[in-house]
Design an enzyme around this catalytic site. Structure first.
Site, short mmCIF file in Angstrom:
data_model
loop_
_atom_site.label_atom_id
_atom_site.label_comp_id
_atom_site.label_asym_id
_atom_site.label_seq_id
_atom_site.Cartn_x
_atom_site.Cartn_y
_atom_site.Cartn_z
N ASP A 1 -2.73 6.31 -3.37
CA ASP A 1 -1.57 5.64 -2.78
C ASP A 1 -1.05 4.48 -3.64
OD1 ASP A 1 -3.63 3.84 -2.31
OD2 ASP A 1 -2.76 3.14 -0.42
N LYS B 1 -11.68 0.13 0.06
CA LYS B 1 -11.71 1.57 -0.15
C LYS B 1 -11.22 1.84 -1.55
CE LYS B 1 -7.42 2.27 2.52
NZ LYS B 1 -7.20 1.03 3.30
N SER C 1 0.80 -1.22 0.00
CA SER C 1 0.00 0.00 0.00
C SER C 1 0.84 1.28 0.00
CB SER C 1 -0.96 -0.03 1.19
OG SER C 1 -1.87 1.00 1.09
N HIS C 2 0.73 2.08 1.06
CA HIS C 2 1.39 3.38 1.09
C HIS C 2 2.85 3.28 1.54
CE1 HIS C 2 -0.16 2.28 4.96
NE2 HIS C 2 0.68 3.11 5.53
N ASP D 1 -1.43 1.24 -3.84
CA ASP D 1 -2.34 0.27 -4.43
C ASP D 1 -3.68 0.87 -4.83
OD1 ASP D 1 -2.92 0.66 -1.73
OD2 ASP D 1 -3.83 -1.31 -1.51
N ASP E 1 -6.11 2.48 -3.21
CA ASP E 1 -7.33 2.50 -2.40
C ASP E 1 -7.49 3.77 -1.57
OD1 ASP E 1 -5.30 1.78 -0.67
OD2 ASP E 1 -6.29 -0.04 0.09
N ARG E 2 -6.42 4.57 -1.44
CA ARG E 2 -6.54 5.81 -0.67
C ARG E 2 -6.66 7.01 -1.60
NH1 ARG E 2 -2.64 5.73 4.55
NH2 ARG E 2 -2.99 3.57 5.11
C1 VG1 Z 1 -3.45 2.10 8.30
C2 VG1 Z 1 -4.63 3.02 8.48
C3 VG1 Z 1 -5.92 2.24 8.36
C4 VG1 Z 1 -5.94 1.52 7.00
C5 VG1 Z 1 -4.71 0.66 6.87
C6 VG1 Z 1 -4.60 0.00 5.51
O1 VG1 Z 1 -3.43 1.13 9.32
O2 VG1 Z 1 -4.57 3.68 9.73
O3 VG1 Z 1 -7.01 3.12 8.48
O4 VG1 Z 1 -7.09 0.72 6.89
O5 VG1 Z 1 -3.54 1.45 7.04
O6 VG1 Z 1 -4.61 0.94 4.49
P1 VG1 Z 1 -2.49 1.25 10.62
O7 VG1 Z 1 -2.69 -0.03 11.36
O8 VG1 Z 1 -1.09 1.47 10.11
O9 VG1 Z 1 -2.97 2.45 11.36
V1 VG1 Z 1 -3.71 0.65 3.09
O10 VG1 Z 1 -4.09 1.85 1.96
O11 VG1 Z 1 -2.16 0.63 3.78
O12 VG1 Z 1 -4.17 -0.89 2.60
CO CO Z 2 -3.56 1.38 0.15
#
Ligand code: VG1
Ligand code: CO
Length: 543
Positions: free
Chosen positions: A277, A376, A113-114, A279, A281-282
């Site tokens: 981001d 998302k 992801s990010h 992948d 989804d953000r």
């Molecule tokens: C973070 C965010 C959470 C989100 C998750 C996955 O998790 O706070 O809201 O669902 O990332 O998003 P954490 O446990 O680091 O707070 V993604 O776009 O990384 O799949």
């Molecule tokens: Co993501």
């Protein structure tokens, strides 16, 4: 093509976090590391033999080799057919769309992801179930249990598959279909939004900048905005997915999406800016010299949903993750619908969406989505805003300010302390936990504590309970602070501090949130000893 059974020994660190298993690339490159996790996933599933799997990733380093391994393992484990995005590319929401559309039993999405990518960056594996959503905790727990006792995995010894040519190939008994990663997703978007209205907007004197941060949405955004909706060529920037995201951090926030932020806060800024981001989804939404806080974005999307064709009949309900601001609750109240509060992580929305308890949901972490998929969806949120802008013919800022006028403003901010020493971070959380029972009724500065707890959630559909989902301290005036440790990081610990206060008086809505929240920020440090324990003067990222 014979099935090989390879002996292996367990790794003790394969517990999926908030969203899949994330580790640094060298960890995934250890012999058998990926194979163990994939075999454990198959071992924990029933009833997938002969059925369809969706497979793709955000294009980061190790995406292609991982796909080759997974294809050979899927065939050896009896999967009937695998749909793979061309070039190994699938955004998370597009994968969710494909799983639903083609009745797949599940999907494997390769992404951290990010988190940054590249040979020294992060890699990740998420398993999604047949509704298209992230595996719920009973599934991830079963996978984890399997990783602890795994002794062998199955794989077919064969040549790599060509991932770049559309069409069908065969790995032993399993067929592999290389599909256009964009087409089905784009078709779904066209069903939900008024493309004619958005086209008129984008072809007028409205200006827009979409920064894909060299991550997965580039091809999707170019197809949708530039090709289909007629935005100027060049509207999508950093639109080529790169294995290391061009060295950047594919996280659409005010710190890591700095190029876009510089453009949107300049003198001749475009009317609308967005980023997504790794992948896809953000999303981050910006107006001309204006930042839309993701919690406000969720509330504004919900309040304006009936302007958008896919949601014109109204919403069944709204959900937000616990740390997300309560701005969405105010909209739900006004609309006379329920608002649910879930733990952090998209997997907790799945049951509510499947049961039609909610139509729209979101998280403060730049995530918004709806019942159209079970993830998302970054570009969905961008299209939603464009549809609202096309209908209302106002600026982003005017829409936000009017929203606050109507509902009051929930001042909101998240402070992240990244890469903190893990022992210190858990000391901080333990220290808070030990205080919780004494806090209610106490005066802290000008505030009186109303409640203090470690959030626990009982899923209203299946009754499953998720405990220790973040420490909440709420005050009698409705403001609150929440402390959580991230479940997606790969180095040390990341402490997240979430702050919220409510201001009904429109004359005070223009204040900078950091200023409005200053008393709470100071109090949070006093209660949790953040500076002392982390050794940091301030947060790494402020949203
Ligand atoms: C973070 C965010 C959470 C989100 C998750 C996955 O998790 O706070 O809201 O669902 O990332 O998003 P954490 O446990 O680091 O707070 V993604 O776009 O990384 O799949
Ligand atoms: Co993501």
């Amino acid at each position: 093509m014979a099935i090989q059974t390879v002996s292996t020994t367990p790794f003790d660190d394969q517990k999926p976090g908030t969203s899949g298993l994330r580790k640094q690339v060298p960890a995934f490159q250890q012999p058998n590391y990926l194979e163990n996790f994939i075999q454990s996933t198959f071992n924990s599933l029933n009833d997938y033999k002969g059925k369809t799997l969706v497979l793709g990733g955000d294009g980061r380093y190790f995406n292609r080799p991982a796909i080759q391994i997974i294809l050979k393992m899927a065939a050896a484990n009896g999967v009937g057919k695998t749909l793979v995005g061309q070039g190994g590319i699938l955004s998370t929401p597009a994968a969710s769309c494909l799983i639903r559309k083609y009745d797949a039993f599940g999907g494997i999405i390769l992404s951290a992801s990010h988190n940054p990518g590249g040979p020294e960056g992060d890699f990740g594996v998420k398993y999604n179930v047949s509704n298209g959503g992230p595996a719920p905790e009973d599934v991830t727990n079963a996978i984890f249990e399997n990783t602890k006792s795994i002794s062998e995995y199955k794989i077919i010894d064969t040549e790599d598959i060509d991932l770049d040519t559309l069409g069908t190939a065969q790995v032993s008994e399993m067929s592999v279909e290389i599909v256009d990663p964009v087409a089905d997703y784009a078709e779904l978007m066209e069903e939900l939004f008024d493309f004619d209205k958005i086209r008129q907007l984008l072809q007028g004197d409205f200006s827009m900048c979409m920064d894909s941060l060299h991550a997965v949405t580039g091809p999707y955004a170019k197809d949708l905005f530039e090709k289909t909706l007629g935005a100027k060529a060049g509207t999508v920037t950093n639109g080529e997915p790169l294995e290391d995201f061009g060295g950047g951090h594919p996280d659409p926030n005010l710190v890591y999406a700095h190029d876009l932020v510089a453009i949107m806060f300049s003198d001749d800024a475009p009317d609308f800016g967005a980023a997504s981001d790794g992948d896809g989804d953000r999303n981050m939404i910006l107006g001309n010299n204006f930042f839309v806080n993701p919690s406000d974005s969720l509330a504004i999307i919900a309040a304006n949903a009936m302007l958008v064709p896919g949601y014109k009949d109204g919403l069944s309900g709204i959900a937000r993750s616990m740390p997300t601001s309560q701005a969405a609750d105010r909209v739900a109240k006004e609309l006379g619908i329920d608002c649910y509060e879930t733990p952090t992580g998209w997997k907790f929305f799945g049951n509510l969406l499947d049961a039609d308890k909610i139509t729209i949901c979101g998280e403060e972490s730049f995530g918004t989505g709806s019942n159209h998929v079970r993830e998302k969806d970054g570009l969905w949120a961008v299209l939603f805003w464009l549809n609202i802008l096309a209908e209302r013919q106002q600026s982003v800022e005017d829409i936000a300010v009017e929203h606050w006028k109507a509902y009051g403003r929930n001042f909101y901010s998240r402070h992240d302390y990244e890469g903190v020493d893990s022992a210190k971070a858990s000391e901080l959380m333990k220290g808070l936990q030990s205080k919780l029972s004494d806090l209610p009724g106490q005066k802290l500065g000008d505030y009186t504590v109303d409640y203090a707890d470690d959030f626990s959630y009982t899923d209203p559909i299946d009754g499953s309970v998720s405990q220790n989902q973040g420490i909440r301290i709420g005050f009698t005036d409705g403001s609150r602070m929440v402390f959580r440790l991230s479940g997606t990081g790969t180095q040390g610990a990341t402490l997240r501090l979430y702050l919220e206060s409510y201001e009904p008086d429109a004359a005070k809505h223009g204040v900078d949130p950091q200023e409005a929240l200053q008393p709470l920020i100071a109090l949070a440090d006093e209660v949790a000893k953040i500076k002392t324990l982390t050794g940091r003067d301030g947060p790494t990222v402020i949203t």
